[in-house]
Design a protein around this motif. Structure first.
Motif, PDB file in Angstrom:
ATOM      1  N   TRP A 105       2.073  -9.291  -9.259  1.00 22.88           N
ATOM      2  CA  TRP A 105       1.515  -9.070  -7.926  1.00 22.88           C
ATOM      3  C   TRP A 105       1.526  -7.579  -7.576  1.00 22.88           C
ATOM      4  O   TRP A 105       0.546  -7.052  -7.040  1.00 22.88           O
ATOM      5  CB  TRP A 105       2.318  -9.850  -6.888  1.00 22.88           C
ATOM      6  N   ALA A 106       2.630  -6.908  -7.893  1.00 23.24           N
ATOM      7  CA  ALA A 106       2.747  -5.476  -7.594  1.00 23.24           C
ATOM      8  C   ALA A 106       1.699  -4.676  -8.360  1.00 23.24           C
ATOM      9  O   ALA A 106       1.121  -3.719  -7.827  1.00 23.24           O
ATOM     10  CB  ALA A 106       4.145  -4.974  -7.935  1.00 23.24           C
ATOM     11  N   LYS A 107       1.455  -5.060  -9.605  1.00 24.45           N
ATOM     12  CA  LYS A 107       0.451  -4.350 -10.417  1.00 24.45           C
ATOM     13  C   LYS A 107      -0.945  -4.544  -9.826  1.00 24.45           C
ATOM     14  O   LYS A 107      -1.741  -3.601  -9.764  1.00 24.45           O
ATOM     15  CB  LYS A 107       0.472  -4.831 -11.857  1.00 24.45           C
ATOM     16  N   LYS A 108      -1.251  -5.754  -9.386  1.00 24.41           N
ATOM     17  CA  LYS A 108      -2.553  -6.017  -8.770  1.00 24.41           C
ATOM     18  C   LYS A 108      -2.708  -5.196  -7.490  1.00 24.41           C
ATOM     19  O   LYS A 108      -3.790  -4.667  -7.202  1.00 24.41           O
ATOM     20  CB  LYS A 108      -2.719  -7.510  -8.472  1.00 24.41           C
ATOM     21  N   PHE A 109      -1.627  -5.109  -6.710  1.00 24.56           N
ATOM     22  CA  PHE A 109      -1.655  -4.296  -5.486  1.00 24.56           C
ATOM     23  C   PHE A 109      -1.947  -2.848  -5.843  1.00 24.56           C
ATOM     24  O   PHE A 109      -2.808  -2.206  -5.227  1.00 24.56           O
ATOM     25  CB  PHE A 109      -0.315  -4.407  -4.753  1.00 24.56           C
ATOM     26  N   ALA A 110      -1.215  -2.319  -6.824  1.00 26.15           N
ATOM     27  CA  ALA A 110      -1.383  -0.915  -7.211  1.00 26.15           C
ATOM     28  C   ALA A 110      -2.789  -0.651  -7.737  1.00 26.15           C
ATOM     29  O   ALA A 110      -3.398   0.385  -7.425  1.00 26.15           O
ATOM     30  CB  ALA A 110      -0.345  -0.535  -8.267  1.00 26.15           C
ATOM     31  N   ASP A 111      -3.313  -1.568  -8.534  1.00 24.12           N
ATOM     32  CA  ASP A 111      -4.660  -1.409  -9.084  1.00 24.12           C
ATOM     33  C   ASP A 111      -5.704  -1.425  -7.979  1.00 24.12           C
ATOM     34  O   ASP A 111      -6.652  -0.622  -7.985  1.00 24.12           O
ATOM     35  CB  ASP A 111      -4.962  -2.517 -10.099  1.00 24.12           C
ATOM     36  N   ASP A 112      -5.533  -2.344  -7.017  1.00 22.15           N
ATOM     37  CA  ASP A 112      -6.474  -2.442  -5.899  1.00 22.15           C
ATOM     38  C   ASP A 112      -6.405  -1.184  -5.042  1.00 22.15           C
ATOM     39  O   ASP A 112      -7.437  -0.631  -4.642  1.00 22.15           O
ATOM     40  CB  ASP A 112      -6.138  -3.678  -5.056  1.00 22.15           C
ATOM     41  N   PHE A 113      -5.186  -0.721  -4.780  1.00 20.04           N
ATOM     42  CA  PHE A 113      -5.020   0.499  -3.997  1.00 20.04           C
ATOM     43  C   PHE A 113      -5.679   1.686  -4.694  1.00 20.04           C
ATOM     44  O   PHE A 113      -6.413   2.458  -4.068  1.00 20.04           O
ATOM     45  CB  PHE A 113      -3.531   0.800  -3.776  1.00 20.04           C
ATOM     46  N   THR A 114      -5.430   1.839  -5.985  1.00 17.06           N
ATOM     47  CA  THR A 114      -5.978   2.970  -6.739  1.00 17.06           C
ATOM     48  C   THR A 114      -7.501   2.959  -6.719  1.00 17.06           C
ATOM     49  O   THR A 114      -8.148   4.010  -6.567  1.00 17.06           O
ATOM     50  CB  THR A 114      -5.468   2.936  -8.189  1.00 17.06           C
ATOM     51  N   ARG A 115      -8.067   1.771  -6.847  1.00 22.13           N
ATOM     52  CA  ARG A 115      -9.530   1.646  -6.832  1.00 22.13           C
ATOM     53  C   ARG A 115     -10.095   2.042  -5.474  1.00 22.13           C
ATOM     54  O   ARG A 115     -11.052   2.814  -5.379  1.00 22.13           O
ATOM     55  CB  ARG A 115      -9.925   0.203  -7.177  1.00 22.13           C
ATOM     56  N   ARG A 116      -9.486   1.550  -4.408  1.00 24.10           N
ATOM     57  CA  ARG A 116      -9.985   1.820  -3.060  1.00 24.10           C
ATOM     58  C   ARG A 116      -9.713   3.258  -2.616  1.00 24.10           C
ATOM     59  O   ARG A 116     -10.433   3.804  -1.778  1.00 24.10           O
ATOM     60  CB  ARG A 116      -9.331   0.865  -2.056  1.00 24.10           C
ATOM     61  N   ALA A 117      -8.648   3.854  -3.171  1.00 22.07           N
ATOM     62  CA  ALA A 117      -8.234   5.183  -2.732  1.00 22.07           C
ATOM     63  C   ALA A 117      -9.047   6.314  -3.345  1.00 22.07           C
ATOM     64  O   ALA A 117      -8.926   7.463  -2.919  1.00 22.07           O
ATOM     65  CB  ALA A 117      -6.749   5.395  -3.053  1.00 22.07           C
ATOM     66  N   ALA A 118      -9.867   5.986  -4.312  1.00 28.97           N
ATOM     67  CA  ALA A 118     -10.656   7.025  -4.974  1.00 28.97           C
ATOM     68  C   ALA A 118     -11.500   7.785  -3.951  1.00 28.97           C
ATOM     69  O   ALA A 118     -12.246   7.195  -3.165  1.00 28.97           O
ATOM     70  CB  ALA A 118     -11.563   6.400  -6.034  1.00 28.97           C
ATOM     71  N   GLY A 119     -11.366   9.106  -3.925  1.00 30.55           N
ATOM     72  CA  GLY A 119     -12.150   9.943  -3.025  1.00 30.55           C
ATOM     73  C   GLY A 119     -11.535  10.158  -1.653  1.00 30.55           C
ATOM     74  O   GLY A 119     -12.076  10.925  -0.849  1.00 30.55           O
ATOM     75  N   LEU A 120     -10.404   9.508  -1.368  1.00 32.21           N
ATOM     76  CA  LEU A 120      -9.762   9.674  -0.062  1.00 32.21           C
ATOM     77  C   LEU A 120      -8.764  10.830  -0.100  1.00 32.21           C
ATOM     78  O   LEU A 120      -8.221  11.159  -1.151  1.00 32.21           O
ATOM     79  CB  LEU A 120      -9.020   8.398   0.339  1.00 32.21           C
ATOM     80  N   ASP A 121      -8.513  11.438   1.070  1.00 34.12           N
ATOM     81  CA  ASP A 121      -7.476  12.465   1.122  1.00 34.12           C
ATOM     82  C   ASP A 121      -6.115  11.796   1.306  1.00 34.12           C
ATOM     83  O   ASP A 121      -6.019  10.572   1.449  1.00 34.12           O
ATOM     84  CB  ASP A 121      -7.756  13.489   2.219  1.00 34.12           C
ATOM     85  N   ALA A 122      -5.036  12.588   1.329  1.00 34.71           N
ATOM     86  CA  ALA A 122      -3.686  12.037   1.352  1.00 34.71           C
ATOM     87  C   ALA A 122      -3.408  11.189   2.591  1.00 34.71           C
ATOM     88  O   ALA A 122      -2.813  10.109   2.493  1.00 34.71           O
ATOM     89  CB  ALA A 122      -2.667  13.173   1.247  1.00 34.71           C
ATOM     90  N   VAL A 123      -3.825  11.666   3.742  1.00 33.79           N
ATOM     91  CA  VAL A 123      -3.577  10.921   4.976  1.00 33.79           C
ATOM     92  C   VAL A 123      -4.332   9.596   4.944  1.00 33.79           C
ATOM     93  O   VAL A 123      -3.793   8.540   5.317  1.00 33.79           O
ATOM     94  CB  VAL A 123      -3.989  11.749   6.212  1.00 33.79           C
ATOM     95  N   GLN A 124      -5.567   9.621   4.496  1.00 31.23           N
ATOM     96  CA  GLN A 124      -6.354   8.391   4.392  1.00 31.23           C
ATOM     97  C   GLN A 124      -5.723   7.419   3.400  1.00 31.23           C
ATOM     98  O   GLN A 124      -5.728   6.197   3.604  1.00 31.23           O
ATOM     99  CB  GLN A 124      -7.782   8.724   3.968  1.00 31.23           C
ATOM    100  N   LYS A 125      -5.163   7.957   2.330  1.00 33.00           N
ATOM    101  CA  LYS A 125      -4.510   7.093   1.336  1.00 33.00           C
ATOM    102  C   LYS A 125      -3.271   6.426   1.913  1.00 33.00           C
ATOM    103  O   LYS A 125      -3.009   5.250   1.647  1.00 33.00           O
ATOM    104  CB  LYS A 125      -4.148   7.906   0.096  1.00 33.00           C
ATOM    105  N   LEU A 126      -2.510   7.160   2.709  1.00 31.79           N
ATOM    106  CA  LEU A 126      -1.325   6.570   3.322  1.00 31.79           C
ATOM    107  C   LEU A 126      -1.719   5.481   4.316  1.00 31.79           C
ATOM    108  O   LEU A 126      -1.082   4.424   4.385  1.00 31.79           O
ATOM    109  CB  LEU A 126      -0.498   7.654   4.020  1.00 31.79           C
ATOM    110  N   ARG A 127      -2.770   5.720   5.063  1.00 30.50           N
ATOM    111  CA  ARG A 127      -3.271   4.708   5.988  1.00 30.50           C
ATOM    112  C   ARG A 127      -3.711   3.465   5.209  1.00 30.50           C
ATOM    113  O   ARG A 127      -3.410   2.335   5.608  1.00 30.50           O
ATOM    114  CB  ARG A 127      -4.439   5.259   6.806  1.00 30.50           C
TER     115      ARG A 127
END
Length: 206
Positions: free
Chosen positions: A65-87
């Motif tokens: 489950w944690a790996k799926k979360f991390a993979d989904d986050f990494t995919r969605r976070a592409a192109g975002l700045d640090a603050v946007q990634k934390l949000r």
């Protein structure tokens, strides 16, 4: 009856899926290894080849489950700045997820220590590396000022526990949750050295 030979990765995943279903339906305590094997149509030796104990298959379920979360986050976070990634990290964390019914069952069965140990393992190995990278990017860009990342992360997780209290989740009202999220936003801004308002309404997708 002839057993179907499967690829090892496929068989391992099948055992995890069946274990998850049985843990949720019958409880972790009541589910025996033989129950998992019976539903999978395999001998106990096959189960123990992949998982030395019942607890090990539980660990594998959490890690997947944690790996799926991390993979989904990494995919969605592409192109975002640090603050946007934390949000985004907080938004994904707040969503209902597939492992919640299992966690609820374990909690109800008084396996709190086991749940906390599995959670700490996930935080250390899966989530903190993502957050450290966000901090590094934020520090470099100037949108964050974190001098002590490890201590910052410890306090961050304490804040999330206050925002989503497991022991009170069935009695926390919508009003209380809104207050908790607003308070958490302000505290996270201070913790990460961000501009005031950076985390305002973080729960709203951008």
């Amino acid at each position: 009856m002839t057993r179907v030979r499967k690829d090892p990765a496929e068989r391992r995943q099948e055992l995890m899926t069946i274990a998850m279903e049985l843990f949720c339906a019958n409880g972790y305590e009541q589910t025996m290894v033989q129950d998992i094997c019976k539903q999978a149509g395999v001998a106990k030796g096959t189960f123990f080849y992949y998982f030395p104990t019942k607890e090990d298959v539980l660990k594998a379920i959490f890690e997947e489950w944690a790996k799926k979360f991390a993979d989904d986050f990494t995919r969605r976070a592409a192109g975002l700045d640090a603050v946007q990634k934390l949000r985004l990290f907080l938004q994904l964390s707040a969503q209902e997820n597939a492992i919640e019914p299992l966690v609820d069952n374990l909690w109800a069965e008084h396996y709190k220590e086991l749940v906390m140990a599995l959670w700490q393992r996930i935080v250390s190995n899966g989530f903190n590396p993502l957050l450290r990278k966000i901090i590094d990017e934020g520090n470099e860009a100037g949108s964050m000022q974190v001098l002590h990342p490890e201590e910052c992360l410890d306090f961050f997780w304490s804040l999330t526990e206050g925002m989503w209290p497991d022991e009170k989740k069935d009695i926390v009202t919508d009003e209380s949750m809104a207050i908790r999220m607003e308070m958490a936003a302000r505290l996270i801004e201070q913790l990460f050295g961000m501009k005031i308002g950076s985390m305002a309404h973080w729960e709203n997708a951008e």
